[in-house]
Design a protein around this motif. Sequence first.
Motif, PDB file in Angstrom:
ATOM      1  N   GLY A  56       0.795  -1.224   0.000  1.00 14.46           N
ATOM      2  CA  GLY A  56       0.000   0.000   0.000  1.00 14.46           C
ATOM      3  C   GLY A  56       0.823   1.268   0.000  1.00 14.46           C
ATOM      4  O   GLY A  56       0.277   2.352  -0.227  1.00 14.46           O
ATOM      5  N   SER A  57       2.130   1.160   0.233  1.00 18.54           N
ATOM      6  CA  SER A  57       2.991   2.339   0.200  1.00 18.54           C
ATOM      7  C   SER A  57       3.563   2.594  -1.190  1.00 18.54           C
ATOM      8  O   SER A  57       4.250   3.585  -1.395  1.00 18.54           O
ATOM      9  CB  SER A  57       4.134   2.184   1.203  1.00 18.54           C
ATOM     10  OG  SER A  57       5.050   1.173   0.785  1.00 18.54           O
ATOM     11  N   ARG A  58       3.268   1.696  -2.136  1.00 21.62           N
ATOM     12  CA  ARG A  58       3.763   1.844  -3.510  1.00 21.62           C
ATOM     13  C   ARG A  58       2.622   1.528  -4.478  1.00 21.62           C
ATOM     14  O   ARG A  58       2.504   0.421  -4.986  1.00 21.62           O
ATOM     15  CB  ARG A  58       4.967   0.935  -3.764  1.00 21.62           C
ATOM     16  CG  ARG A  58       6.211   1.328  -3.002  1.00 21.62           C
ATOM     17  CD  ARG A  58       7.418   0.522  -3.442  1.00 21.62           C
ATOM     18  NE  ARG A  58       7.266  -0.895  -3.090  1.00 21.62           N
ATOM     19  CZ  ARG A  58       8.076  -1.849  -3.543  1.00 21.62           C
ATOM     20  NH1 ARG A  58       9.063  -1.552  -4.374  1.00 21.62           N
ATOM     21  NH2 ARG A  58       7.888  -3.100  -3.177  1.00 21.62           N
TER      22      ARG A  58
ATOM     23  N   SER B 146      -1.311   8.843   0.609  1.00 17.87           N
ATOM     24  CA  SER B 146       0.145   8.995   0.691  1.00 17.87           C
ATOM     25  C   SER B 146       0.895   7.883  -0.039  1.00 17.87           C
ATOM     26  O   SER B 146       2.046   8.074  -0.436  1.00 17.87           O
ATOM     27  CB  SER B 146       0.594   9.056   2.152  1.00 17.87           C
ATOM     28  OG  SER B 146       0.286   7.844   2.837  1.00 17.87           O
ATOM     29  N   GLY B 147       0.281   6.726  -0.214  1.00 13.49           N
ATOM     30  CA  GLY B 147       0.953   5.632  -0.897  1.00 13.49           C
ATOM     31  C   GLY B 147       0.925   5.722  -2.406  1.00 13.49           C
ATOM     32  O   GLY B 147       1.579   4.933  -3.092  1.00 13.49           O
ATOM     33  N   VAL B 148       0.169   6.682  -2.945  1.00 11.11           N
ATOM     34  CA  VAL B 148       0.071   6.834  -4.401  1.00 11.11           C
ATOM     35  C   VAL B 148       1.325   7.549  -4.891  1.00 11.11           C
ATOM     36  O   VAL B 148       1.505   8.738  -4.654  1.00 11.11           O
ATOM     37  CB  VAL B 148      -1.199   7.607  -4.802  1.00 11.11           C
ATOM     38  CG1 VAL B 148      -1.240   7.807  -6.315  1.00 11.11           C
ATOM     39  CG2 VAL B 148      -2.442   6.869  -4.323  1.00 11.11           C
ATOM     40  N   ARG B 149       2.166   6.810  -5.611  1.00 12.63           N
ATOM     41  CA  ARG B 149       3.448   7.351  -6.065  1.00 12.63           C
ATOM     42  C   ARG B 149       3.379   7.920  -7.476  1.00 12.63           C
ATOM     43  O   ARG B 149       4.202   8.766  -7.842  1.00 12.63           O
ATOM     44  CB  ARG B 149       4.509   6.249  -6.046  1.00 12.63           C
ATOM     45  CG  ARG B 149       4.731   5.585  -4.691  1.00 12.63           C
ATOM     46  CD  ARG B 149       5.453   6.501  -3.729  1.00 12.63           C
ATOM     47  NE  ARG B 149       5.845   5.793  -2.523  1.00 12.63           N
ATOM     48  CZ  ARG B 149       7.002   5.139  -2.385  1.00 12.63           C
ATOM     49  NH1 ARG B 149       7.866   5.104  -3.388  1.00 12.63           N
ATOM     50  NH2 ARG B 149       7.294   4.514  -1.267  1.00 12.63           N
ATOM     51  N   ALA B 150       2.436   7.437  -8.300  1.00 13.19           N
ATOM     52  CA  ALA B 150       2.405   7.845  -9.703  1.00 13.19           C
ATOM     53  C   ALA B 150       0.980   7.803 -10.230  1.00 13.19           C
ATOM     54  O   ALA B 150       0.135   7.041  -9.749  1.00 13.19           O
ATOM     55  CB  ALA B 150       3.303   6.953 -10.549  1.00 13.19           C
ATOM     56  N   VAL B 151       0.736   8.629 -11.239  1.00 13.38           N
ATOM     57  CA  VAL B 151      -0.553   8.660 -11.936  1.00 13.38           C
ATOM     58  C   VAL B 151      -0.290   8.668 -13.440  1.00 13.38           C
ATOM     59  O   VAL B 151       0.510   9.478 -13.933  1.00 13.38           O
ATOM     60  CB  VAL B 151      -1.380   9.900 -11.538  1.00 13.38           C
ATOM     61  CG1 VAL B 151      -2.591  10.060 -12.456  1.00 13.38           C
ATOM     62  CG2 VAL B 151      -1.839   9.796 -10.087  1.00 13.38           C
ATOM     63  N   TRP B 152      -0.968   7.771 -14.147  1.00 13.33           N
ATOM     64  CA  TRP B 152      -0.914   7.696 -15.613  1.00 13.33           C
ATOM     65  C   TRP B 152      -2.252   8.193 -16.132  1.00 13.33           C
ATOM     66  O   TRP B 152      -3.305   7.640 -15.796  1.00 13.33           O
ATOM     67  CB  TRP B 152      -0.652   6.262 -16.030  1.00 13.33           C
ATOM     68  CG  TRP B 152      -0.984   5.890 -17.450  1.00 13.33           C
ATOM     69  CD1 TRP B 152      -2.187   5.437 -17.917  1.00 13.33           C
ATOM     70  CD2 TRP B 152      -0.097   5.912 -18.580  1.00 13.33           C
ATOM     71  NE1 TRP B 152      -2.101   5.172 -19.260  1.00 13.33           N
ATOM     72  CE2 TRP B 152      -0.833   5.454 -19.698  1.00 13.33           C
ATOM     73  CE3 TRP B 152       1.239   6.269 -18.760  1.00 13.33           C
ATOM     74  CZ2 TRP B 152      -0.279   5.346 -20.970  1.00 13.33           C
ATOM     75  CZ3 TRP B 152       1.790   6.156 -20.026  1.00 13.33           C
ATOM     76  CH2 TRP B 152       1.046   5.705 -21.113  1.00 13.33           C
TER      77      TRP B 152
ATOM     78  N   PRO C 147       1.549  13.205  -6.732  1.00 15.42           N
ATOM     79  CA  PRO C 147       2.538  12.202  -7.109  1.00 15.42           C
ATOM     80  C   PRO C 147       3.145  12.532  -8.466  1.00 15.42           C
ATOM     81  O   PRO C 147       2.806  13.549  -9.086  1.00 15.42           O
ATOM     82  CB  PRO C 147       1.715  10.915  -7.185  1.00 15.42           C
ATOM     83  CG  PRO C 147       0.364  11.403  -7.621  1.00 15.42           C
ATOM     84  CD  PRO C 147       0.181  12.760  -6.994  1.00 15.42           C
ATOM     85  N   ARG C 148       4.002  11.667  -8.943  1.00 21.44           N
ATOM     86  CA  ARG C 148       4.539  11.833 -10.291  1.00 21.44           C
ATOM     87  C   ARG C 148       3.437  11.528 -11.310  1.00 21.44           C
ATOM     88  O   ARG C 148       2.641  10.607 -11.115  1.00 21.44           O
ATOM     89  CB  ARG C 148       5.729  10.908 -10.500  1.00 21.44           C
ATOM     90  CG  ARG C 148       6.378  11.090 -11.858  1.00 21.44           C
ATOM     91  CD  ARG C 148       7.689  10.346 -11.942  1.00 21.44           C
ATOM     92  NE  ARG C 148       8.236  10.391 -13.289  1.00 21.44           N
ATOM     93  CZ  ARG C 148       9.360   9.813 -13.651  1.00 21.44           C
ATOM     94  NH1 ARG C 148      10.066   9.148 -12.751  1.00 21.44           N
ATOM     95  NH2 ARG C 148       9.786   9.884 -14.894  1.00 21.44           N
TER      96      ARG C 148
END
Length: 247
Positions: A106-108, A146-152, A173-174
């Motif tokens: 959940g952190s990635r 907070s665990g969302v690192r990236a969005v496409w 996020p990125r």
Amino acid sequence: MDTLAERWARLEPHMTLVGPDDDRPRPTVILFHGCGGLRDHLPLYAQAARAAGWRACIVDSYTPRDISHMAALAFVCTGMILRGGERSGDVLAAIHGLSQRPEVDGSRLALAGWSHGGWSIMEAMSLDPDPFGAAGLRDAEACDLSGVRAVWLAYAYVGFAAFNRMRPWRHCPRVLAVTARRDHLTTVRNAEQVNAMIRDCGAEVETWIAEGTHSFDEPMNAPPMRYDAALAEEARRRFVALLEDVA
């Protein structure tokens, strides 16, 4: 109106989770389909994520709501029902529910949306969760982003009905934002203005202007939309590169 847990309980039986054949926590990307519903291109992205060591969850927003493909085309694609703000509750519920599964780290997490799915993700990122009933949820504020690192964002809908497209994101996020040069639903200028707003919020935003139409990566031709195999392959390459960069 649902709680996060109740919404996820409705969605979970209709989601597809793929990944490496183990049970250890792995980074996971959550995929949200366009207004036409589940189509043949999403499993290709899911398998590409799996090959990169990620799990991928394809969320079906329509079956739990008894929305058929024809009804989706007639009513969702025209904006009559289930606009992005309402469907953003699915995004929050999926984040909340998947984060609690033992095989998911959940952190990635990464979020991926195509057209209407991208609109829904953007609404979730910019949502003020405090008002009771935000996104059709009684407890939207309980979702931890907070665990969302990236969005496409693949040709995300940012047209006139996306009233909140210029609302600042609360979590940054990125982002990799894909714009189709010949998209009939937006101009490149409009999409770039939205991307600039996200960048101003503090997000690292990469943009790619693909020389194709809306839904260029979906194996179908429904003018003005046209499939482009080479662009579709390049899109999946960039999708995997984003995941690898944030893993």
